[in-house]
Motif scaffolding. Structure first.
Motif, PDB file in Angstrom:
ATOM      1  N   SER A  65      -5.111  -0.244  -3.653  1.00 10.95           N
ATOM      2  CA  SER A  65      -4.038  -0.277  -2.657  1.00 10.95           C
ATOM      3  C   SER A  65      -4.584  -0.195  -1.248  1.00 10.95           C
ATOM      4  O   SER A  65      -4.031  -0.807  -0.323  1.00 10.95           O
ATOM      5  CB  SER A  65      -3.047   0.865  -2.909  1.00 10.95           C
ATOM      6  N   LYS A  66      -5.677   0.529  -1.044  1.00 14.32           N
ATOM      7  CA  LYS A  66      -6.238   0.703   0.294  1.00 14.32           C
ATOM      8  C   LYS A  66      -7.130  -0.449   0.730  1.00 14.32           C
ATOM      9  O   LYS A  66      -7.343  -0.648   1.937  1.00 14.32           O
ATOM     10  CB  LYS A  66      -7.027   2.014   0.367  1.00 14.32           C
ATOM     11  N   ASN A  67      -7.662  -1.192  -0.205  1.00 11.48           N
ATOM     12  CA  ASN A  67      -8.648  -2.217   0.137  1.00 11.48           C
ATOM     13  C   ASN A  67      -8.156  -3.650  -0.034  1.00 11.48           C
ATOM     14  O   ASN A  67      -8.871  -4.581   0.337  1.00 11.48           O
ATOM     15  CB  ASN A  67      -9.913  -2.015  -0.700  1.00 11.48           C
ATOM     16  N   LYS A 121       0.834  -1.205   0.000  1.00 14.48           N
ATOM     17  CA  LYS A 121       0.000   0.000   0.000  1.00 14.48           C
ATOM     18  C   LYS A 121       0.867   1.254   0.000  1.00 14.48           C
ATOM     19  O   LYS A 121       0.594   2.201  -0.747  1.00 14.48           O
ATOM     20  CB  LYS A 121      -0.924  -0.015   1.216  1.00 14.48           C
ATOM     21  N   TRP A 169      -7.957   2.958  -4.670  1.00 20.36           N
ATOM     22  CA  TRP A 169      -8.883   2.023  -4.017  1.00 20.36           C
ATOM     23  C   TRP A 169      -8.254   0.646  -3.847  1.00 20.36           C
ATOM     24  O   TRP A 169      -8.358   0.030  -2.776  1.00 20.36           O
ATOM     25  CB  TRP A 169     -10.170   1.912  -4.832  1.00 20.36           C
ATOM     26  N   ALA A 223     -15.216   0.370  -6.459  1.00 22.13           N
ATOM     27  CA  ALA A 223     -15.681  -0.824  -5.755  1.00 22.13           C
ATOM     28  C   ALA A 223     -16.494  -1.757  -6.642  1.00 22.13           C
ATOM     29  O   ALA A 223     -16.761  -2.896  -6.253  1.00 22.13           O
ATOM     30  CB  ALA A 223     -16.523  -0.407  -4.538  1.00 22.13           C
ATOM     31  N   LYS A 250      -8.137  -5.575   3.262  1.00 21.36           N
ATOM     32  CA  LYS A 250      -9.476  -5.860   3.774  1.00 21.36           C
ATOM     33  C   LYS A 250     -10.123  -7.025   3.031  1.00 21.36           C
ATOM     34  O   LYS A 250     -10.830  -7.840   3.614  1.00 21.36           O
ATOM     35  CB  LYS A 250     -10.362  -4.620   3.631  1.00 21.36           C
ATOM     36  N   VAL A 251      -9.883  -7.085   1.739  1.00 15.65           N
ATOM     37  CA  VAL A 251     -10.534  -8.100   0.918  1.00 15.65           C
ATOM     38  C   VAL A 251      -9.809  -9.440   0.972  1.00 15.65           C
ATOM     39  O   VAL A 251     -10.444 -10.502   1.015  1.00 15.65           O
ATOM     40  CB  VAL A 251     -10.616  -7.607  -0.551  1.00 15.65           C
ATOM     41  N   TYR A 290      -4.795  -3.740  -9.647  1.00 18.75           N
ATOM     42  CA  TYR A 290      -5.375  -4.774  -8.792  1.00 18.75           C
ATOM     43  C   TYR A 290      -4.442  -5.971  -8.662  1.00 18.75           C
ATOM     44  O   TYR A 290      -4.362  -6.596  -7.602  1.00 18.75           O
ATOM     45  CB  TYR A 290      -6.755  -5.164  -9.327  1.00 18.75           C
ATOM     46  N   GLY A 323     -12.777  -3.456  -8.166  1.00 19.07           N
ATOM     47  CA  GLY A 323     -13.508  -3.886  -6.989  1.00 19.07           C
ATOM     48  C   GLY A 323     -12.890  -5.090  -6.300  1.00 19.07           C
ATOM     49  O   GLY A 323     -11.795  -5.553  -6.632  1.00 19.07           O
ATOM     50  N   ALA A 324     -13.625  -5.607  -5.312  1.00 18.97           N
ATOM     51  CA  ALA A 324     -13.148  -6.772  -4.571  1.00 18.97           C
ATOM     52  C   ALA A 324     -12.980  -7.977  -5.486  1.00 18.97           C
ATOM     53  O   ALA A 324     -12.032  -8.758  -5.342  1.00 18.97           O
ATOM     54  CB  ALA A 324     -14.117  -7.098  -3.433  1.00 18.97           C
TER      55      ALA A 324
END
Length: 507
Positions: free
Chosen positions: A116-118, A69, A114, A444, A121-122, A168, A460-461
């Motif tokens: 890099s930040k998520n 990140k 998005w 997302a 979490k995913v 991604y 997105g995820a």
């Protein structure tokens, strides 16, 4: 958002570059001026790049989500700071206006941010319920990087589209070898330099320039996944090459997207978006608008407003709303579709065969186009709108679903429930209600198509998981009350298990 990424060479061939020389030259579509000369990377060059990426993947994986990140955020800032320079390269290589280039960069940066930040979490390992039968197990699932991802990108959106895979894939922990279109190598090399300015010793992102043979070499170079953007015909060749080594593949193919106008739609707004989606980037947008189906009650009013707005579109001079065709042969494809439609009884209400001026095509609007014409069934990838009258929303949806493509669609109605019902019935990967390309800036949301528009998802995820392998782990906390995982099971345990089966699932 695509068309063929490789104007020359056979992706299904052996992997060597099929160029007549070891270099190729790029030109400005607006002037024909030569821009730069680039090497055609052959099989040895590509395998070396993949080998370096494999070595770098150890470091990239070990620094974890937080470490990746930090570096991806630095790269994001470098791209944002250099947007003017990068935008100029995009404009000179594609011919699009600089404002369009800037918008493309902005959207790409939003997705990089998005991803890099998520990613953590995913993709981080998390517990999942084990269920009654396996209550003695602690269960979890996590996602691991695949390794090295080969990305084959297009020319029409040379930053936004490939970055949908690159961002991604990198955030998921992979390294990337990127083969750009030979029409837009300067854009790709700028992105590579921006990365190397941060971490020159770690080739996490590398670019290999060349033609279709270079792309074929990348597919066969031992990468762990391929992300391809281009036509269905070329995707089939890439898929066949991937099948030789069971290399997984995600494809963003072409589109024949429709815009549906219900009788209660805001007609001026619908027309404004039809003009943007159909003519923006000279129509070279796979998820743009190529077909428009308007309910009979408002068809004439829609067409009058469309004529008015299209007449204000400029294709000449410094203030042109869109530029020339980036790929020269695309001019002939658009012309042939117009000729076919007119020969079958269509009417040109704006432009026509007189719209062609070298590589620049002025807007064309055709009506009464038969459903079996190439202008309806084949991807156009040019500033041509087919606008047809339909009885009602049901007919519009049926005709929207009548092509092999299924990338995107748009629905215009003031009734939110009606819009959602229509979206549910449309065969496509994405539907926008009340706009065109509204999804593009929503990081997302996953993006991809069905049928000839491809498979798999970016963004997105789902886009993060596309470039990761799920790994399931169970840990036994205590011995199972019913010892069924034993070759010498007790009759008592089997009897109780049979009772549980009937009791839990047989009633």
């Amino acid at each position: 958002m695509s068309q063929d990424t490789a104007p020359t060479a056979d992706v299904g061939a052996g992997g060597e570059a099929h160029a007549a020389s070891a270099t190729f030259v790029t030109t400005d579509p607006r002037t024909g001026r030569q821009l730069a000369e680039y090497p055609v990377r052959g099989e040895g060059d590509v395998r070396s790049a993949v080998g370096r990426a494999r070595d770098a993947s150890v470091w990239w994986r070990e620094i974890g989500f937080d470490g990746r990140k930090r570096w991806l955020q630095e790269w994001k800032r470098a791209i944002a700071r250099g947007a003017d320079e990068l935008g100029e390269i995009i404009a000179t290589e594609t011919g699009k206006p600089r404002e369009d280039a800037l918008l493309e960069i902005m959207l790409a940066v939003e997705h990089l941010d998005w991803a890099s930040k998520n990613a953590g979490k995913v993709l981080r390992r998390r517990k999942v319920p084990s269920g009654l039968v396996s209550a003695n197990q602690v269960s979890s699932v996590g996602y691991e990087p695949m390794g090295v991802v080969g990305v084959i990108g297009p020319w029409n959106y040379p930053v936004y589209t490939p970055m949908g895979s690159i961002s991604y894939a990198l955030a998921a922990g992979n390294t990337v070898v990127f083969k750009p279109s030979e029409l837009t190598p300067g854009v790709a090399l700028w992105l590579e330099r921006a990365w190397q300015s941060l971490v020159p010793q770690e080739p996490v992102l590398q670019v290999v320039t060349g033609d279709g043979g270079t792309g074929a070499a990348l597919v066969r170079a031992g990468v762990d996944k391929v992300a391809f953007t281009g036509s269905a015909a070329t995707a089939k060749k890439v898929m066949a090459a991937c099948a030789e080594t069971l290399t997984p593949l995600v494809v963003e193919g072409g589109g024949k997207d429709a815009l549906i106008v219900a009788e209660d739609a805001d007609l001026k707004e619908a027309v404004t978006f039809a003009v943007f989606g159909g003519l923006g980037n000279a129509g070279q947008t796979c998820a743009g608008v190529e077909r428009v189906y308007v309910v009979d009650a408002v068809y004439d009013h829609f067409l009058d407003e469309l004529r008015r707005q299209v007449s204000a579109v400029s294709v000449q001079g410094d203030d042109a709303d869109y530029g020339p065709m980036t790929l020269p042969r695309q001019v002939d494809i658009v012309r042939s579709q117009v000729e076919d439609a007119l020969a079958r009884g269509a009417t040109a209400v704006v432009g026509g065969l007189e719209s062609f001026d070298g590589r620049t095509i002025a807007p064309i609007v055709l009506t009464d186009v038969p459903d079996d014409s190439t202008a309806v069934q084949d991807e156009t990838f040019g500033p041509l709108l087919v606008v047809d009258r339909v009885r009602d929303l049901d007919e519009a949806i049926t005709r929207t679903n009548s092509t092999p493509y299924g990338l995107g669609a748009s629905v215009f109605t003031k009734d939110a429930a009606k819009g959602m019902q229509a979206a549910d019935r449309i065969r496509s990967g994405v539907v926008t209600i009340g706009s065109v390309l509204g999804f593009a800036g929503v990081a997302a949301l996953p993006f991809g198509g069905v049928g000839d528009s491809g498979f798999g998802r970016i963004h997105g995820a789902d886009g993060l998981r596309e470039f990761a392998r799920p790994k399931s782990v169970t840990r036994q906390r205590f011995a199972a009350p019913l010892d069924l995982l034993n070759i010498d099971r007790k009759a008592r345990d089997v009897k109780i298990a049979a009772w549980l089966l009937r009791t839990r699932h047989g009633r």
